[in-house]
Design an enzyme around this catalytic site. Sequence first.
Site, mmCIF file in Angstrom:
data_model
loop_
_atom_site.group_PDB
_atom_site.id
_atom_site.type_symbol
_atom_site.label_atom_id
_atom_site.label_comp_id
_atom_site.label_asym_id
_atom_site.label_seq_id
_atom_site.Cartn_x
_atom_site.Cartn_y
_atom_site.Cartn_z
ATOM 1 C CE1 TYR A 1 -3.938 -2.533 4.893
ATOM 2 C CE2 TYR A 1 -3.472 -0.426 4.278
ATOM 3 C CZ TYR A 1 -3.742 -1.326 3.254
ATOM 4 O OH TYR A 1 -4.118 -1.241 2.307
ATOM 5 C CB SER B 1 -0.792 -0.469 1.425
ATOM 6 O OG SER B 1 -1.356 1.694 1.326
#
Length: 264
Positions: free
Chosen positions: A154, A141
């Site tokens: 995350y 990401s």
Amino acid sequence: MKFFDNKVIWITGASSGIGEALALQFSNYNCKLILSSRRKDVLVAVKAKCTNQEHIAVLPLDLANTDGMPDVVKNAIAIFGTIDILINNGGISQRSPIIETTIDVDRKLIEIDYLGTVALSKALLPHFVANRSGHYVVVSSLMGKFSSSYRSAYCGAKHALHGFFDALRLEHHKDNVKVTMICPGFVNTNVARNALTADGSQQGYQDDMTQNGLEVNTFAKKMIKAIRKQKFEAYIGKFEKFGVYVKRLSPRLIHHMVLRSKVK
């Protein structure tokens, strides 16, 4: 694309979102696919949408079951006789303030997004080394390169993936093992709806930034191009991808930019 001719490509997290979009697009190429996620019935439904279904296999996989990875890899190799590309796409996200988030949520993100991916990749590594060929594609990401509020667990898991796979790339350069880190920005999938909140329950709704992100099929095309080029890293998104370059120039500046964006 001739680059993918006769290759066996294994996609985790193939039941929806980016994984499903990749499966649909790769099924138009002259390659073989193994589709994995937890739910076999959903994978069968994805396969039914694909072309060249005789070249597609379904293999259930739970990333939380790290001890079972050697057997899963053995079964995957047995399907078509080899694995050429592993696309580590499976995982979950998170949306909650640090002060409210239970440590169990942090632990789950690490276990699935980091340790599950690492365990699967390590189980497959001897096969790649023996073949003196192999390509890991890891869906990280932009949050693996810089952070944002309400995504602490995350961000931590995605940052960890970069550390591990950068080391793997170095150690196994001699074995012709490739690593491509894919760093999506906002992509219009169910990632926000499925994200864990402070107590571990699902968020259950979409946010505006995700809703207005890249369409998933557009993203998949760009990702496939990056895989074909065997890029070390690819940043795929709209304006948010430039945050990677801003952080290189000034960590303080990206801090203030993300604050002003009020991303949640």
